[in-house]
Design an enzyme around this catalytic site. Sequence first.
Site, PDB file in Angstrom:
ATOM      1  N   GLN A 285       0.848  -1.189   0.000  1.00 22.42           N
ATOM      2  CA  GLN A 285       0.000   0.000   0.000  1.00 22.42           C
ATOM      3  C   GLN A 285       0.892   1.251   0.000  1.00 22.42           C
ATOM      4  O   GLN A 285       1.839   1.334   0.774  1.00 22.42           O
ATOM      5  CB  GLN A 285      -0.898   0.010   1.240  1.00 22.42           C
ATOM      6  CG  GLN A 285      -1.840  -1.178   1.325  1.00 22.42           C
ATOM      7  CD  GLN A 285      -3.002  -1.094   0.345  1.00 22.42           C
ATOM      8  OE1 GLN A 285      -3.234  -0.075  -0.304  1.00 22.42           O
ATOM      9  NE2 GLN A 285      -3.732  -2.190   0.207  1.00 22.42           N
ATOM     10  N   TYR A 314      -5.861 -12.169  -3.040  1.00 25.30           N
ATOM     11  CA  TYR A 314      -5.095 -11.036  -3.575  1.00 25.30           C
ATOM     12  C   TYR A 314      -4.276 -10.427  -2.428  1.00 25.30           C
ATOM     13  O   TYR A 314      -4.378  -9.247  -2.135  1.00 25.30           O
ATOM     14  CB  TYR A 314      -6.017  -9.970  -4.184  1.00 25.30           C
ATOM     15  CG  TYR A 314      -6.945 -10.462  -5.276  1.00 25.30           C
ATOM     16  CD1 TYR A 314      -6.521 -10.474  -6.606  1.00 25.30           C
ATOM     17  CD2 TYR A 314      -8.232 -10.901  -5.000  1.00 25.30           C
ATOM     18  CE1 TYR A 314      -7.366 -10.907  -7.620  1.00 25.30           C
ATOM     19  CE2 TYR A 314      -9.082 -11.335  -6.005  1.00 25.30           C
ATOM     20  CZ  TYR A 314      -8.644 -11.334  -7.310  1.00 25.30           C
ATOM     21  OH  TYR A 314      -9.498 -11.751  -8.311  1.00 25.30           O
ATOM     22  N   GLU A 335      -1.988 -15.235  -3.758  1.00 24.98           N
ATOM     23  CA  GLU A 335      -1.399 -14.116  -4.495  1.00 24.98           C
ATOM     24  C   GLU A 335      -0.726 -14.666  -5.752  1.00 24.98           C
ATOM     25  O   GLU A 335      -0.162 -15.753  -5.732  1.00 24.98           O
ATOM     26  CB  GLU A 335      -0.390 -13.401  -3.575  1.00 24.98           C
ATOM     27  CG  GLU A 335       0.629 -12.514  -4.241  1.00 24.98           C
ATOM     28  CD  GLU A 335       0.039 -11.313  -4.977  1.00 24.98           C
ATOM     29  OE1 GLU A 335      -0.865 -10.656  -4.441  1.00 24.98           O
ATOM     30  OE2 GLU A 335       0.484 -11.044  -6.107  1.00 24.98           O
ATOM     31  N   ASP A 383      -9.081  -8.265  -1.858  1.00 26.42           N
ATOM     32  CA  ASP A 383      -8.521  -6.939  -2.149  1.00 26.42           C
ATOM     33  C   ASP A 383      -7.923  -6.952  -3.554  1.00 26.42           C
ATOM     34  O   ASP A 383      -6.708  -6.922  -3.727  1.00 26.42           O
ATOM     35  CB  ASP A 383      -7.452  -6.619  -1.091  1.00 26.42           C
ATOM     36  CG  ASP A 383      -6.847  -5.237  -1.284  1.00 26.42           C
ATOM     37  OD1 ASP A 383      -7.366  -4.464  -2.115  1.00 26.42           O
ATOM     38  OD2 ASP A 383      -5.854  -4.937  -0.596  1.00 26.42           O
ATOM     39  N   CYS A 410      -9.708  -0.421  -4.444  1.00 23.68           N
ATOM     40  CA  CYS A 410      -9.277   0.942  -4.774  1.00 23.68           C
ATOM     41  C   CYS A 410     -10.141   1.508  -5.893  1.00 23.68           C
ATOM     42  O   CYS A 410      -9.874   2.592  -6.397  1.00 23.68           O
ATOM     43  CB  CYS A 410      -7.812   0.960  -5.166  1.00 23.68           C
ATOM     44  SG  CYS A 410      -7.461  -0.134  -6.531  1.00 23.68           S
TER      45      CYS A 410
HETATM   46  N1  SAH Z   1      -3.936  -7.116  -0.046  1.00 26.80           N
HETATM   47  C1  SAH Z   1      -2.641  -6.636  -0.432  1.00 26.80           C
HETATM   48  C2  SAH Z   1      -2.462  -6.457  -1.931  1.00 26.80           C
HETATM   49  C3  SAH Z   1      -3.574  -5.776  -2.666  1.00 26.80           C
HETATM   50  S1  SAH Z   1      -3.209  -5.277  -4.320  1.00 26.80           S
HETATM   51  C4  SAH Z   1      -2.293  -5.373   0.323  1.00 26.80           C
HETATM   52  O1  SAH Z   1      -3.141  -4.777   0.970  1.00 26.80           O
HETATM   53  O2  SAH Z   1      -1.119  -4.966   0.283  1.00 26.80           O
HETATM   54  C5  SAH Z   1      -3.783  -6.599  -5.286  1.00 26.80           C
HETATM   55  C6  SAH Z   1      -2.862  -7.799  -5.321  1.00 26.80           C
HETATM   56  O3  SAH Z   1      -3.473  -8.767  -6.181  1.00 26.80           O
HETATM   57  C7  SAH Z   1      -1.483  -7.537  -5.886  1.00 26.80           C
HETATM   58  O4  SAH Z   1      -0.534  -8.041  -4.999  1.00 26.80           O
HETATM   59  C8  SAH Z   1      -1.462  -8.336  -7.207  1.00 26.80           C
HETATM   60  O5  SAH Z   1      -0.191  -8.873  -7.504  1.00 26.80           O
HETATM   61  C9  SAH Z   1      -2.455  -9.437  -6.918  1.00 26.80           C
HETATM   62  N2  SAH Z   1      -3.113 -10.041  -8.078  1.00 26.80           N
HETATM   63  C10 SAH Z   1      -3.405  -9.479  -9.275  1.00 26.80           C
HETATM   64  N3  SAH Z   1      -4.082 -10.346 -10.045  1.00 26.80           N
HETATM   65  C11 SAH Z   1      -4.239 -11.480  -9.329  1.00 26.80           C
HETATM   66  C12 SAH Z   1      -4.866 -12.732  -9.580  1.00 26.80           C
HETATM   67  N4  SAH Z   1      -5.482 -12.963 -10.742  1.00 26.80           N
HETATM   68  N5  SAH Z   1      -4.857 -13.663  -8.624  1.00 26.80           N
HETATM   69  C13 SAH Z   1      -4.237 -13.423  -7.424  1.00 26.80           C
HETATM   70  N6  SAH Z   1      -3.620 -12.253  -7.127  1.00 26.80           N
HETATM   71  C14 SAH Z   1      -3.620 -11.291  -8.063  1.00 26.80           C
END
Ligand code: SAH
Length: 546
Positions: A285, A314, A335, A383, A410
Amino acid sequence: MLQKNQTVELVIDDIANDGSGVGRADGLAVFVPNTAAGDRISAKIVKATPRLAYGVVQELLSSGPGRSRDACSGCPVYRRCGSCSLRHLTYAEELRVKGRWVSENLRRIGGIDLPAPPCLPSPASDRYRNKAIYPIRMQNGEPVLGFYAKRSHRVEPVGDCLLHPEVFSALCRAALGWIRRHRISVYDEETHTGLIRSLYLRQAEATGEVMACMIANGHSIPAEGALTEELRAACPRTVSIILNVNTARTNVLLGRECRTLWGKDSITDRLCGLSFELSPLSFYQVNRRGAEQLYAAAADFAALTGRETLLDLYCGAGTIGLSMAKRVKQLIGVEIIPEAVENARVNALRNGVENARFLCGDAADAALALEREGISPDVVVIDPPRKGCAPGLTETIARMKPERVVMVSCDSATAARDAASFNALGYRPVRVQAVDMFPRTAHVETVVLLSKGEVDSKKIRVEFSLEDMDMSEFQDGATYTQIKDYVLEHSGLKVSNLYISQIKRKCGIEVGKNYNLPKSEDSRQPMCPPEKEKAIREAFKYFGMI
Ligand code: SAH
């Protein structure tokens, strides 16, 4: 109709989702950047269509109550940059506007009417960002490092951005000095030649550690030793200097391959009382203290008791789930980026969390695999990136029957679509909280709690249909909601998704597969009447779809 270059007097009524103020002239909506609700302005029209116009402020005749007197004064590039499209507002007004955007998107896109508490303010409204990627280009025979000017690919020299930590400016100067002194070639997007594409900086705010990463169109760079020395001299808190290889002809900023040129492979920050290791490719973040508030809101909605299995989809470097790990029986994170999963595993260990496991893969595939494994989480936190949940994911989660789903997003538009999808699957939206993670910009974070149980008809205003779940809503061109709004605004007509899809088909625009389905076997689809067809075609033209 308004004419280009015409001057009109306007009172700004409110602020649209992109940060522009909106007023009316000759019965038309006129969008004017850098204005506040209640401003009386004279505006020059820069683009006019029969239904809508765009203007720029020529003179501020009197200020609305939400206009700030001094927020823009510290930034020399405010008008050219465009990132801080709300900097001219007081922060209280910015929060009011953002809270309304979230509630309105939930209502209009998701059909969800929930009482929304005020948008939570960010602990800091300037210098809160811990990450920046600066493009580097040759312009007029000189290398320039900075940011893209509003709506262009011209790079403006960065100066000192008020959203970034001050140390970033020193690193930018050092990187540019290195390019000049050693005559390092700079990337050219058009010819796909030249070496240095961008400088990527990240600061762990709590520990002060800084990472500098050169993004290059090549596997090695000349004068590597000089680069690391010069960056360290400019910012002694630099602990990690990385080369990121991005040889693809793409506007995706980061490549998949990283090589550490000096120091550590990652930096370490503290968040929610825990310590997190972060690799260059792992998401983190951008507003650390804002994230603590965001995660607190998510934890409040998750209402954990220590008995739950928590699924964190995610999950990035594991931050949300690990911040809740002490209050659950078991944590499973998912992830897609391998380096982030590796960080998450190490982060569990370094914080003494023993009840967590992390899977690397696509969230939708992993959820299916977990379902097959017989896992039934009590709480799911999701997320996703801006585009929202992958198709099918909400259904898989619903089949796993968690008590609660906490959506963090977001983008309140895709959050609204996903919340509507959960709602149709029997998950009632019960709470919402807007959290400002991105002060001064037109972005805001949304947290929604969905709870298993019957749909409460008082809170759910409109019926949810297959059409609303269609991903084409978020493909190129305008969304169905934007088209409907445009048509209503300009012709006073209400048009359905069905009519829009019929005209899309007539115009040869791709239509998502669900739009072809009648809602029931024997239903006869009504056909779009000619006056509505004309209005829809005008919207398509306006949005550049035909
Ligand atoms: N929850 C975390 C990250 C949120 S951002 C935090 O708060 O820091 C969204 C995340 O989803 C990123 O790390 C991105 O790499 C991941 N992502 C994107 N596409 C994805 C998918 N198809 N499956 C799993 N993760 C994914």
